[in-house]
Design an enzyme around this catalytic site. Structure first.
Site, PDB file in Angstrom:
ATOM      1  N   GLU A  24       0.529  -1.056  -0.005  1.00 22.03           N
ATOM      2  CA  GLU A  24      -0.290  -0.132  -0.102  1.00 22.03           C
ATOM      3  C   GLU A  24       0.767   1.350   0.229  1.00 22.03           C
ATOM      4  O   GLU A  24       1.940   1.366   0.916  1.00 22.03           O
ATOM      5  CB  GLU A  24      -0.938  -0.165   1.227  1.00 22.03           C
ATOM      6  N   HIS A  25       0.502   2.831  -0.817  1.00 19.05           N
ATOM      7  CA  HIS A  25       1.323   3.253  -1.090  1.00 19.05           C
ATOM      8  C   HIS A  25       2.291   3.209  -1.711  1.00 19.05           C
ATOM      9  O   HIS A  25       3.590   4.435  -1.113  1.00 19.05           O
ATOM     10  CB  HIS A  25       0.622   4.683   0.112  1.00 19.05           C
ATOM     11  N   GLY A 109     -16.237   4.884  -3.713  1.00 17.29           N
ATOM     12  CA  GLY A 109     -16.084   5.417  -1.982  1.00 17.29           C
ATOM     13  C   GLY A 109     -15.028   4.046  -1.102  1.00 17.29           C
ATOM     14  O   GLY A 109     -15.156   4.095  -0.109  1.00 17.29           O
ATOM     15  N   GLY A 111     -12.593   2.152  -1.829  1.00 15.80           N
ATOM     16  CA  GLY A 111     -11.128   2.421  -2.651  1.00 15.80           C
ATOM     17  C   GLY A 111     -10.881   0.404  -3.368  1.00 15.80           C
ATOM     18  O   GLY A 111      -9.902  -0.211  -3.149  1.00 15.80           O
ATOM     19  N   SER A 113     -11.453   0.091  -6.594  1.00 12.27           N
ATOM     20  CA  SER A 113     -11.180   0.503  -7.866  1.00 12.27           C
ATOM     21  C   SER A 113     -12.287   1.373  -9.308  1.00 12.27           C
ATOM     22  O   SER A 113     -11.997   1.192  -9.868  1.00 12.27           O
ATOM     23  CB  SER A 113      -9.641   0.410  -8.558  1.00 12.27           C
ATOM     24  N   SER A 115     -13.481   3.823 -10.034  1.00 13.54           N
ATOM     25  CA  SER A 115     -12.873   5.448 -10.659  1.00 13.54           C
ATOM     26  C   SER A 115     -12.019   4.989 -11.772  1.00 13.54           C
ATOM     27  O   SER A 115     -12.925   5.014 -13.440  1.00 13.54           O
ATOM     28  CB  SER A 115     -12.483   6.648  -9.998  1.00 13.54           C
ATOM     29  N   GLU A 147      -6.675  10.953 -13.923  1.00 14.95           N
ATOM     30  CA  GLU A 147      -7.137  10.997 -12.442  1.00 14.95           C
ATOM     31  C   GLU A 147      -6.223  12.184 -11.913  1.00 14.95           C
ATOM     32  O   GLU A 147      -6.922  12.975 -11.124  1.00 14.95           O
ATOM     33  CB  GLU A 147      -6.565  10.045 -11.668  1.00 14.95           C
ATOM     34  N   ASP A 159      -3.794   0.839  -9.592  1.00 11.94           N
ATOM     35  CA  ASP A 159      -4.793   0.171  -9.895  1.00 11.94           C
ATOM     36  C   ASP A 159      -5.696   0.282 -11.447  1.00 11.94           C
ATOM     37  O   ASP A 159      -5.984  -0.162 -11.622  1.00 11.94           O
ATOM     38  CB  ASP A 159      -6.464   1.238  -9.376  1.00 11.94           C
ATOM     39  N   TYR A 208      -4.537  12.054   1.428  1.00 12.71           N
ATOM     40  CA  TYR A 208      -4.185  10.854   0.614  1.00 12.71           C
ATOM     41  C   TYR A 208      -3.071  11.986   0.112  1.00 12.71           C
ATOM     42  O   TYR A 208      -1.832  11.419   0.503  1.00 12.71           O
ATOM     43  CB  TYR A 208      -4.835  10.159  -0.624  1.00 12.71           C
TER      44      TYR A 208
HETATM   45  C1  GLA Z   1      -5.562   4.132  -4.870  1.00 16.46           C
HETATM   46  C2  GLA Z   1      -4.539   4.710  -5.081  1.00 16.46           C
HETATM   47  C3  GLA Z   1      -3.319   3.726  -5.410  1.00 16.46           C
HETATM   48  C4  GLA Z   1      -2.457   3.268  -4.386  1.00 16.46           C
HETATM   49  C5  GLA Z   1      -4.035   3.475  -3.007  1.00 16.46           C
HETATM   50  C6  GLA Z   1      -2.460   3.040  -1.965  1.00 16.46           C
HETATM   51  O1  GLA Z   1      -5.721   3.170  -4.201  1.00 16.46           O
HETATM   52  O2  GLA Z   1      -5.173   5.029  -6.272  1.00 16.46           O
HETATM   53  O3  GLA Z   1      -2.214   4.675  -6.690  1.00 16.46           O
HETATM   54  O4  GLA Z   1      -1.554   4.456  -3.441  1.00 16.46           O
HETATM   55  O5  GLA Z   1      -4.168   4.181  -3.088  1.00 16.46           O
HETATM   56  O6  GLA Z   1      -2.121   1.982  -1.978  1.00 16.46           O
END
Ligand code: GLA
Length: 350
Positions: A24-25, A109, A111, A113, A115, A147, A159, A208
């Site tokens: 993540e991130h 909303g 998480g 994906s 969008s 995005e 994503d 974010y």
């Molecule tokens: C969202 C973002 C991704 C990624 C995740 C965290 O989904 O769109 O690019 O950074 O958060 O891992």
């Protein structure tokens, strides 16, 4: 999902939702990530117009939206389809505007994906209509630009790559620097269950972006775009503020956990995969500070009730958890978890 009819002058395309199993991130910090495509998804029908209007209708919104290709994002639900249509025209896939019809089973909303899936599906539909020979990876890169530049969401590339290239039941080991990837099957004995916490969040709500800025500060300090390969000792010894050191340390340890998880999946080592997921949650909670107490409680109960591993998934500050659960225990486990957490709801199992 109902099927949208194809007509001569229109094209349709699908894209799945995705869950990130781990990593993540770090998709904007040079790392490896491990998303998987879900069986929920969306389908788009695109009909080119000969004016510059974009007409968007979706089965989950009552009213149709009518926008102009020249407009900027306004915060309206149709922004995503507008941005994708603008990009399709910029790539030469359509000449003017378009009618866009959307059928979706991906909650927004959360998480998962929604969008990225919508943008990629619109670009794939436009590719069928146009002369362009863009690859799926090129469309994923274009979708990320929508995005970043149109929607103002400073996201990474995970994503868009996952929804453009992975198919349900497969995990994607993705190198977010080189955009190389490998697809492989998920375990047969266990399910990866996605449960929504009941807390929604938007990537545009600031938190974010705050994390991204903290990572950018670390990149500037260390003179690298790749935080994941830094030496932990040099992070600890740096004069950076403690919060930024913690964010950077998360990138290093999370990247290492992704490598562990990929090896574990390939060798069917469920215990090693579960341990990496559990450690990832702790790192997201304590170092990246992207969790919430209600999500920590959901993750903790998921494990107490029998999941081998569980973690927050996605951008954080709300959304879903993903839990690794033996398939024969899944139904009882889920029933008990949801009865302890009335706001939570089942989304999908990969
Ligand atoms: C969202 C973002 C991704 C990624 C995740 C965290 O989904 O769109 O690019 O950074 O958060 O891992």
């Amino acid at each position: 999902m109902s099927d949208l009819a194809n007509t001569a002058a229109s094209a349709k395309a699908q894209a799945p939702g995705r869950v990130n199993l781990i990593g993540e991130h770090i998709d904007y910090n040079g790392g490896m990530v491990l998303p998987a495509a879900l069986s929920i998804g969306l389908e788009v029908k695109l009909t080119p117009r000969d004016d510059d209007r974009v007409l968007v209708s979706a089965d989950h919104y009552d009213e149709q939206a009518e926008r102009d290709l020249g407009e900027t994002a306004s915060g309206h639900w149709s922004d995503t389809a507008l941005g994708a249509s603008r990009k399709a025209r910029e790539l030469g896939l359509i000449a003017c505007g378009a009618d866009v019809t959307i059928r979706s089973t991906v909650p927004e909303g959360s998480g998962l994906s929604s969008s990225a899936a919508l943008i990629v599906a619109i670009l794939k539909a436009a590719r069928k209509l146009g002369e362009g020979a863009h690859s799926d990876t090129e469309l994923a890169v274009a979708a990320r630009a929508v995005e970043n530049d149109f929607m103002g969401v400073p996201c990474g590339i995970m994503d868009q790559m996952a929804v453009a290239l992975a198919t349900p039941g497969t995990a994607m080991a993705l190198d977010t620097k080189a955009l190389n990837y490998e697809l492989f099957d998920l375990p047969i004995s266990h399910a990866l269950v996605v449960v929504h916490s009941g807390l929604t969040r938007k990537l545009t709500d600031g938190r974010y972006g705050e994390r991204k800025e903290e990572c950018d500060a670390a990149k500037a300090h260390f003179g690298t775009d790749d935080l994941c390969m830094l030496d932990p000792a040099s992070i600890s010894a740096s004069p950076l503020p403690p919060a930024i050191r913690k964010r950077t340390m998360h990138c290093v340890t999370e990247h290492a956990r992704v490598l562990t998880a990929i090896a574990a999946l390939k060798s069917h080592d469920i215990a090693a995969l579960a341990a990496a997921m559990n450690e990832s949650h702790v790192s997201m909670r304590d170092d990246f500070e992207m969790s919430l107490p209600a999500i920590d409680a959901l993750v903790s109960d998921a494990c107490k009730l029998g999941a081998e591993g569980a973690r927050l998934t996605g951008g954080g500050f709300g959304g879903c958890i993903v839990a690794l659960v033996a398939k024969d225990a899944q139904d009882t486990w889920l029933e008990q978890l949801l009865s302890r957490h009335p706001r939570a709801r089942f989304i999908a199992a990969a």
